[in-house]
Write an enzyme that holds these catalytic residues in place. Structure first.
Site, PDB file in Angstrom:
ATOM      1  N   ASP A  69    -196.586  35.735   9.865  1.00 17.98           N
ATOM      2  CA  ASP A  69    -195.551  35.732  11.240  1.00 17.98           C
ATOM      3  C   ASP A  69    -194.324  35.520  10.693  1.00 17.98           C
ATOM      4  O   ASP A  69    -193.574  36.025  12.323  1.00 17.98           O
ATOM      5  CB  ASP A  69    -195.708  33.699  10.962  1.00 17.98           C
ATOM      6  CG  ASP A  69    -197.847  33.300  10.743  1.00 17.98           C
ATOM      7  OD1 ASP A  69    -198.055  34.107  12.059  1.00 17.98           O
ATOM      8  OD2 ASP A  69    -197.533  31.977  10.355  1.00 17.98           O
ATOM      9  N   ASP A 118    -194.619  32.623   5.294  1.00 19.37           N
ATOM     10  CA  ASP A 118    -195.618  33.760   5.550  1.00 19.37           C
ATOM     11  C   ASP A 118    -195.292  34.873   6.407  1.00 19.37           C
ATOM     12  O   ASP A 118    -194.933  34.377   7.470  1.00 19.37           O
ATOM     13  CB  ASP A 118    -196.584  32.518   6.954  1.00 19.37           C
ATOM     14  CG  ASP A 118    -198.017  33.238   7.269  1.00 19.37           C
ATOM     15  OD1 ASP A 118    -197.944  34.580   7.734  1.00 19.37           O
ATOM     16  OD2 ASP A 118    -199.240  32.843   7.203  1.00 19.37           O
ATOM     17  N   ARG A 132    -207.054  35.661   4.826  1.00 23.36           N
ATOM     18  CA  ARG A 132    -207.125  34.776   4.293  1.00 23.36           C
ATOM     19  C   ARG A 132    -208.296  33.400   4.741  1.00 23.36           C
ATOM     20  O   ARG A 132    -206.788  32.706   6.092  1.00 23.36           O
ATOM     21  CB  ARG A 132    -205.782  33.852   2.909  1.00 23.36           C
ATOM     22  CG  ARG A 132    -205.817  34.817   1.933  1.00 23.36           C
ATOM     23  CD  ARG A 132    -204.615  34.563   1.281  1.00 23.36           C
ATOM     24  NE  ARG A 132    -203.357  33.449   1.431  1.00 23.36           N
ATOM     25  CZ  ARG A 132    -203.103  32.028   0.859  1.00 23.36           C
ATOM     26  NH1 ARG A 132    -202.825  32.811  -0.269  1.00 23.36           N
ATOM     27  NH2 ARG A 132    -202.287  31.382   1.068  1.00 23.36           N
ATOM     28  N   THR A 172    -210.232  27.718   2.259  1.00 27.70           N
ATOM     29  CA  THR A 172    -210.281  28.529   0.694  1.00 27.70           C
ATOM     30  C   THR A 172    -209.627  29.189   0.450  1.00 27.70           C
ATOM     31  O   THR A 172    -209.793  29.611  -0.801  1.00 27.70           O
ATOM     32  CB  THR A 172    -212.493  29.048   1.510  1.00 27.70           C
ATOM     33  OG1 THR A 172    -211.315  30.275   2.111  1.00 27.70           O
ATOM     34  CG2 THR A 172    -212.852  27.697   1.602  1.00 27.70           C
TER      35      THR A 172
HETATM   36  C1  PRP Z   1    -200.477  36.710   3.709  1.00 31.88           C
HETATM   37  C2  PRP Z   1    -200.937  38.161   2.580  1.00 31.88           C
HETATM   38  C3  PRP Z   1    -201.968  38.924   2.119  1.00 31.88           C
HETATM   39  C4  PRP Z   1    -202.133  37.885   1.747  1.00 31.88           C
HETATM   40  C5  PRP Z   1    -201.992  37.152   0.258  1.00 31.88           C
HETATM   41  O1  PRP Z   1    -201.747  37.673   4.316  1.00 31.88           O
HETATM   42  O2  PRP Z   1    -200.490  39.557   4.085  1.00 31.88           O
HETATM   43  O3  PRP Z   1    -202.197  39.825   2.924  1.00 31.88           O
HETATM   44  O4  PRP Z   1    -202.047  37.306   2.558  1.00 31.88           O
HETATM   45  O5  PRP Z   1    -202.296  36.682  -0.491  1.00 31.88           O
HETATM   46  P1  PRP Z   1    -203.671  36.755  -1.299  1.00 31.88           P
HETATM   47  O6  PRP Z   1    -203.177  37.453  -2.189  1.00 31.88           O
HETATM   48  O7  PRP Z   1    -203.817  34.877  -1.834  1.00 31.88           O
HETATM   49  O8  PRP Z   1    -204.781  37.000  -0.947  1.00 31.88           O
HETATM   50  P2  PRP Z   1    -202.449  36.819   5.700  1.00 31.88           P
HETATM   51  O9  PRP Z   1    -204.515  36.642   5.094  1.00 31.88           O
HETATM   52  O10 PRP Z   1    -202.045  35.458   5.463  1.00 31.88           O
HETATM   53  O11 PRP Z   1    -202.891  37.572   7.322  1.00 31.88           O
HETATM   54  P3  PRP Z   1    -201.865  38.441   7.482  1.00 31.88           P
HETATM   55  O12 PRP Z   1    -200.663  39.456   7.144  1.00 31.88           O
HETATM   56  O13 PRP Z   1    -202.435  38.744   9.321  1.00 31.88           O
HETATM   57  O14 PRP Z   1    -201.249  37.333   8.410  1.00 31.88           O
HETATM   58  N1  URA Z   2    -199.194  35.265   2.171  1.00 28.09           N
HETATM   59  C1  URA Z   2    -197.972  34.772   2.716  1.00 28.09           C
HETATM   60  O1  URA Z   2    -197.440  35.555   3.681  1.00 28.09           O
HETATM   61  N2  URA Z   2    -197.133  34.065   2.417  1.00 28.09           N
HETATM   62  C2  URA Z   2    -197.619  33.507   0.617  1.00 28.09           C
HETATM   63  O2  URA Z   2    -197.036  32.554  -0.479  1.00 28.09           O
HETATM   64  C3  URA Z   2    -198.704  33.827   0.139  1.00 28.09           C
HETATM   65  C4  URA Z   2    -200.376  34.015   0.702  1.00 28.09           C
END
Ligand code: PRP
Ligand code: URA
Length: 209
Positions: free
Chosen positions: A203, A200, A104, A108
């Site tokens: 993380d 997150d 994400r 944005t």
């Molecule tokens: C997080 C999570 C989802 C997404 C959810 O991933 O694991 O994939 O955000 O958000 P959304 O429903 O608004 O799309 P992130 O993009 O932070 O990537 P990561 O798993 O690599 O940390």
């Molecule tokens: N992605 C995450 O990991 N946590 C949130 O709360 C939203 C998006």
């Protein structure tokens, strides 16, 4: 509307509360994500088709039910979905595993795809797309679009925590997909993080912050 299941099982609720706690460290966080995925997967897979197969017990030959046809494909959305994979493999060790890379944009909140590799014969498999967090729903909607573009038909989506906004977006975009959530939280905040959520997920699983 999609078929939506929000779990009420006390063990799932208890483990999600432990996940939310900011004092839960990486090792326990990973273990809990896996355990919750197993508990949710047990329920989500209750409609796997069975066929009777002849086997021989120490006593006699008999027809016994076994999971039939092309088997399961598990598709985690990277990174955080990876944390749920072993929890489902504990139930179905022979499942094939695909990967969809999405991140994400921090400003944005729009998802961007960076990787997609799915098992062969994806159209003949039951597919479970995994991501612990369903926030705006953008990542899940786009990941399932990719699966469908590659021929996927019988698709389930499993998240541990969902926001109402994401659940609505996903069920409207993909009404044919069965959705399983460990908990439906209150809302998104101004940064599109789930409230109360768990922070997150990527993380916390990988210890990157
Ligand atoms: C997080 C999570 C989802 C997404 C959810 O991933 O694991 O994939 O955000 O958000 P959304 O429903 O608004 O799309 P992130 O993009 O932070 O990537 P990561 O798993 O690599 O940390
Ligand atoms: N992605 C995450 O990991 N946590 C949130 O709360 C939203 C998006």
């Amino acid at each position: 509307m999609s078929n939506i299941t929000i779990f009420e099982h006390p063990l799932i609720k208890h483990k999600i509360s432990l996940l939310r706690d900011k004092s839960t460290g990486t090792k326990d966080f990973r273990t809990l994500i896996e355990e919750i995925a197993t508990l949710m997967g047990y329920e989500a897979l209750r409609d796997l088709p069975l066929e009777d197969v002849e086997i021989e017990t120490p006593i006699c030959k008999t027809m016994a039910p076994m999971v039939s046809g092309k088997k399961l494909a598990i598709v985690p959305i990277l990174r955080a979905g990876l944390g749920m994979v072993n929890g489902i493999l504990a139930l179905v060790p022979s499942a094939k595993v695909g990967h969809i890379g999405m991140y994400r944009d921090e400003e944005t909140h729009i998802p961007h795809e960076y990787y997609c590799k799915l098992p062969d014969n994806i159209g003949e498999r039951t597919i479970i797309v995994l991501d612990p967090m369903l926030a705006t729903g953008g990542s899940a909607v786009d990941a399932i679009n990719l699966v469908k573009q590659r021929g996927g038909k019988n698709i389930k989506f499993m998240s541990i925590i969902a926001a109402p906004e994401g659940l609505k977006a996903l069920s409207e975009a993909h009404p044919d997909v069965e959705i399983y959530c460990g908990n439906l939280d209150e809302r998104l905040n101004e940064n599109c993080y789930i409230v109360p959520g768990l922070g997150d997920a990527g993380d916390r699983i990988f210890g990157t912050k």
